[in-house]
Design a protein around this motif. Structure first.
Motif, PDB file in Angstrom:
ATOM      1  N   ILE A 103       0.855  -1.191   0.000  1.00  0.00           N
ATOM      2  CA  ILE A 103       0.000   0.000   0.000  1.00  0.00           C
ATOM      3  C   ILE A 103       0.891   1.240   0.000  1.00  0.00           C
ATOM      4  O   ILE A 103       0.732   2.151  -0.822  1.00  0.00           O
ATOM      5  CB  ILE A 103      -0.946   0.011   1.221  1.00  0.00           C
ATOM      6  N   VAL A 104       1.837   1.267   0.922  1.00  0.00           N
ATOM      7  CA  VAL A 104       2.717   2.429   1.073  1.00  0.00           C
ATOM      8  C   VAL A 104       3.671   2.534  -0.113  1.00  0.00           C
ATOM      9  O   VAL A 104       3.809   3.596  -0.741  1.00  0.00           O
ATOM     10  CB  VAL A 104       3.486   2.343   2.404  1.00  0.00           C
ATOM     11  N   GLU A 105       4.329   1.448  -0.438  1.00  0.00           N
ATOM     12  CA  GLU A 105       5.327   1.465  -1.507  1.00  0.00           C
ATOM     13  C   GLU A 105       4.708   1.821  -2.846  1.00  0.00           C
ATOM     14  O   GLU A 105       5.255   2.651  -3.601  1.00  0.00           O
ATOM     15  CB  GLU A 105       6.002   0.094  -1.594  1.00  0.00           C
ATOM     16  N   ASN A 106       3.562   1.228  -3.168  1.00  0.00           N
ATOM     17  CA  ASN A 106       2.966   1.461  -4.477  1.00  0.00           C
ATOM     18  C   ASN A 106       2.359   2.852  -4.601  1.00  0.00           C
ATOM     19  O   ASN A 106       2.318   3.417  -5.701  1.00  0.00           O
ATOM     20  CB  ASN A 106       1.928   0.384  -4.784  1.00  0.00           C
ATOM     21  N   LEU A 127      -6.337   4.728   7.124  1.00  0.00           N
ATOM     22  CA  LEU A 127      -5.602   5.964   7.385  1.00  0.00           C
ATOM     23  C   LEU A 127      -4.307   5.997   6.584  1.00  0.00           C
ATOM     24  O   LEU A 127      -3.887   7.060   6.114  1.00  0.00           O
ATOM     25  CB  LEU A 127      -5.310   6.095   8.876  1.00  0.00           C
ATOM     26  N   ALA A 128      -3.676   4.833   6.407  1.00  0.00           N
ATOM     27  CA  ALA A 128      -2.471   4.774   5.578  1.00  0.00           C
ATOM     28  C   ALA A 128      -2.772   5.229   4.160  1.00  0.00           C
ATOM     29  O   ALA A 128      -2.038   6.039   3.584  1.00  0.00           O
ATOM     30  CB  ALA A 128      -1.903   3.356   5.575  1.00  0.00           C
ATOM     31  N   VAL A 129      -3.860   4.745   3.582  1.00  0.00           N
ATOM     32  CA  VAL A 129      -4.244   5.162   2.231  1.00  0.00           C
ATOM     33  C   VAL A 129      -4.532   6.656   2.194  1.00  0.00           C
ATOM     34  O   VAL A 129      -4.099   7.368   1.284  1.00  0.00           O
ATOM     35  CB  VAL A 129      -5.470   4.357   1.744  1.00  0.00           C
ATOM     36  N   ALA A 130      -5.244   7.151   3.205  1.00  0.00           N
ATOM     37  CA  ALA A 130      -5.612   8.568   3.237  1.00  0.00           C
ATOM     38  C   ALA A 130      -4.381   9.463   3.285  1.00  0.00           C
ATOM     39  O   ALA A 130      -4.288  10.458   2.549  1.00  0.00           O
ATOM     40  CB  ALA A 130      -6.518   8.847   4.428  1.00  0.00           C
ATOM     41  N   LEU A 131      -3.420   9.137   4.143  1.00  0.00           N
ATOM     42  CA  LEU A 131      -2.298  10.039   4.382  1.00  0.00           C
ATOM     43  C   LEU A 131      -1.113   9.803   3.465  1.00  0.00           C
ATOM     44  O   LEU A 131      -0.240  10.664   3.365  1.00  0.00           O
ATOM     45  CB  LEU A 131      -1.859   9.959   5.843  1.00  0.00           C
ATOM     46  N   MET A 132      -1.073   8.670   2.776  1.00  0.00           N
ATOM     47  CA  MET A 132       0.004   8.462   1.805  1.00  0.00           C
ATOM     48  C   MET A 132      -0.310   9.127   0.471  1.00  0.00           C
ATOM     49  O   MET A 132       0.531   9.136  -0.424  1.00  0.00           O
ATOM     50  CB  MET A 132       0.260   6.967   1.591  1.00  0.00           C
ATOM     51  N   ASP A 157       1.994   0.275   9.402  1.00  0.00           N
ATOM     52  CA  ASP A 157       1.227   0.827   8.271  1.00  0.00           C
ATOM     53  C   ASP A 157       1.944   1.987   7.581  1.00  0.00           C
ATOM     54  O   ASP A 157       2.319   1.891   6.436  1.00  0.00           O
ATOM     55  CB  ASP A 157      -0.171   1.282   8.688  1.00  0.00           C
ATOM     56  N   HIS A 158       2.078   3.120   8.276  1.00  0.00           N
ATOM     57  CA  HIS A 158       2.621   4.309   7.614  1.00  0.00           C
ATOM     58  C   HIS A 158       3.104   5.364   8.599  1.00  0.00           C
ATOM     59  O   HIS A 158       3.908   6.219   8.245  1.00  0.00           O
ATOM     60  CB  HIS A 158       1.529   4.960   6.756  1.00  0.00           C
ATOM     61  N   ALA A 159       2.583   5.340   9.832  1.00  0.00           N
ATOM     62  CA  ALA A 159       2.702   6.490  10.728  1.00  0.00           C
ATOM     63  C   ALA A 159       4.143   6.845  11.063  1.00  0.00           C
ATOM     64  O   ALA A 159       4.534   8.014  11.006  1.00  0.00           O
ATOM     65  CB  ALA A 159       1.902   6.250  12.010  1.00  0.00           C
ATOM     66  N   ALA A 160       4.940   5.848  11.428  1.00  0.00           N
ATOM     67  CA  ALA A 160       6.336   6.137  11.799  1.00  0.00           C
ATOM     68  C   ALA A 160       7.109   6.694  10.615  1.00  0.00           C
ATOM     69  O   ALA A 160       8.067   7.464  10.786  1.00  0.00           O
ATOM     70  CB  ALA A 160       7.011   4.873  12.326  1.00  0.00           C
ATOM     71  N   LEU A 161       6.700   6.336   9.407  1.00  0.00           N
ATOM     72  CA  LEU A 161       7.376   6.803   8.201  1.00  0.00           C
ATOM     73  C   LEU A 161       7.080   8.265   7.909  1.00  0.00           C
ATOM     74  O   LEU A 161       7.986   9.068   7.698  1.00  0.00           O
ATOM     75  CB  LEU A 161       6.944   5.944   7.005  1.00  0.00           C
ATOM     76  N   ILE A 162       5.785   8.635   7.912  1.00  0.00           N
ATOM     77  CA  ILE A 162       5.429   9.926   7.321  1.00  0.00           C
ATOM     78  C   ILE A 162       4.962  10.990   8.309  1.00  0.00           C
ATOM     79  O   ILE A 162       5.105  12.183   8.059  1.00  0.00           O
ATOM     80  CB  ILE A 162       4.369   9.723   6.208  1.00  0.00           C
ATOM     81  N   TRP A 163       4.423  10.595   9.467  1.00  0.00           N
ATOM     82  CA  TRP A 163       3.888  11.613  10.380  1.00  0.00           C
ATOM     83  C   TRP A 163       4.950  12.625  10.828  1.00  0.00           C
ATOM     84  O   TRP A 163       4.671  13.827  10.838  1.00  0.00           O
ATOM     85  CB  TRP A 163       3.223  10.948  11.586  1.00  0.00           C
TER      86      TRP A 163
END
Length: 276
Positions: A103-106, A127-132, A157-163
């Protein structure tokens, strides 16, 4: 060597169970997550939303993408029927981990600008889809919940990466570690989303932004996205660690208590002592 382009071949999308595709404007593809009242992700939806970006990347008819949720929710994230199987099904766990990663990579690698219209509650994979997305537009009364720690697992999911890149480390740690919900208005104030608009104006504004991007210079926008996402690629080891630790947590006692508390609508009672 001939410089001619290969003949154009129209992209054909699968008949998705829980994704509705339409074209609200010229060269703008809209993806609507649609599964039950809260658009919770079972295995199939989780897999489909991870893979669709590869098709969009190659679709010459698409210059911008909108992703949103049907009804009153964007997506509540994983459904409990699926999540409760993970500690007992190793192969399912591996598949879910792979799809969460993709999800994140693509979304990072998809060369088309992605705009999310966050129309209601968004959590977990939703939320990962929404914020990525590249541009995030939230309804004023939307509710963003990074609830992993309340369930007893690490925030993957995504939070540690992008927040931390979006809203800074202090706000990221506060909201990720407490699991406190964030309104669309507050999300804009702290920089977690691009824009916040009145609920009734959300889709009109999103289509306006998507149309502007769809009519812009394709290579200029796509190469700009690719370059800016270099910040996320630099932080990729952080994402890999968060995903691995989240998955490890599915085999511990905290998750069992966290899921039970959620289903029973009570505060979790975690064991305060841990050998970690």
């Amino acid at each position: 060597m001939s410089s001619e382009l290969k003949p154009y071949k129209k992209t054909v999308y699968p008949d998705y169970e829980s994704l509705v595709l339409d074209w609200p404007a010229e060269r703008v593809l809209r993806i609507t997550i649609s599964r039950g009242k809260v658009n919770a992700m079972n295995y199939q939806l989780h897999h489909d939303i991870s893979q669709i970006w590869r098709l969009i990347d190659r679709d010459q008819d698409v210059n911008a993408v909108i992703v949103t949720g049907a009804g009153d929710y964007f997506s509540a994230g994983g459904d409990f029927a699926t999540d409760s199987r993970i500690p007992h099904d190793y192969n399912l766990m591996l598949e879910m981990l792979k799809d969460a990663r993709e999800i994140v990579e693509n979304m990072i690698c998809c060369n088309k600008p992605i705009i999310s219209a966050i129309n209601g509650p968004a959590a977990g994979g939703g939320l990962a889809v929404a914020l990525m997305a590249d541009i995030t537009i939230a309804a004023r009364n939307a509710k963003l919940v990074e609830g992993h720690t309340r369930l007893g697992v690490a925030a993957g999911d995504h939070a540690a990466l992008i927040w931390p890149l979006l809203c800074g480390m202090a706000k990221a740690k506060y909201y990720i570690m407490t699991g406190e919900p964030i309104s669309g208005e507050e999300a804009e104030r702290i920089g977690l989303v691009s824009l916040c608009v009145d609920d009734a104006k959300l889709m009109d504004k999103t289509i306006e932004v998507a149309t502007r991007l769809a009519n812009g210079p394709p290579t200029g926008l796509r190469w700009t996205k690719q370059t800016l996402n270099g910040w996320l690629r630099q932080a990729w080891p952080i994402f890999e660690a968060s995903s691995g630790l989240e998955t490890l947590g599915f085999f511990g006692p905290d998750l069992l208590e966290g899921m039970a508390a959620h289903q029973e609508k009570r505060e979790p009672n975690f064991n305060p002592r841990s050998p970690l």
